[in-house]
Design a protein around this motif. Structure first.
Motif: not given
Length: 106
Positions: A82-106
């Motif tokens: 992340a190039y902006e200081e306020t966004q550095k917390y995202k580095e190394g993290k993952f985005i999963l789109e809700t339309s591409k995943i399903v819940k299991e064991n709920w």
């Protein structure tokens, strides 16, 4: 007698490959390319594509698309930088789109 249930998981919507644990969700208020998305601290059973700079709603980031390791479907991306200081917390993290995943064991 209660049935033993494993951890709450998210799976690829195409092949049901387990890709994340519910316990790794940091935020449910993100936006992906095509749908709402979750920010996660970890993802599993995914392949990470090449890094690229992309202008997102929150500024310029270096990201890499993530793919299901079983069916190669794009599920989201990994924040590499992340190039902006306020966004550095995202580095190394993952985005999963809700339309591409399903819940299991709920």
């Amino acid at each position: 007698m209660a049935e033993l249930v494993g951890p709450r998981l998210y799976s690829c919507c195409h092949c049901r490959n387990h890709v994340a644990l519910h316990d790794d969700v940091i935020s449910k208020s993100f936006q992906g390319r095509n749908s709402r998305a979750f920010l996660l601290s970890h993802a599993m059973n995914v392949m990470i594509g090449p890094k690229e700079n992309r202008q997102l709603m929150t500024g310029l980031h270096t990201i890499a698309d993530i793919y299901c390791s079983d069916c190669n479907h794009v599920l989201g991306w990994k924040y590499e930088r992340a190039y902006e200081e306020t966004q550095k917390y995202k580095e190394g993290k993952f985005i999963l789109e809700t339309s591409k995943i399903v819940k299991e064991n709920w």
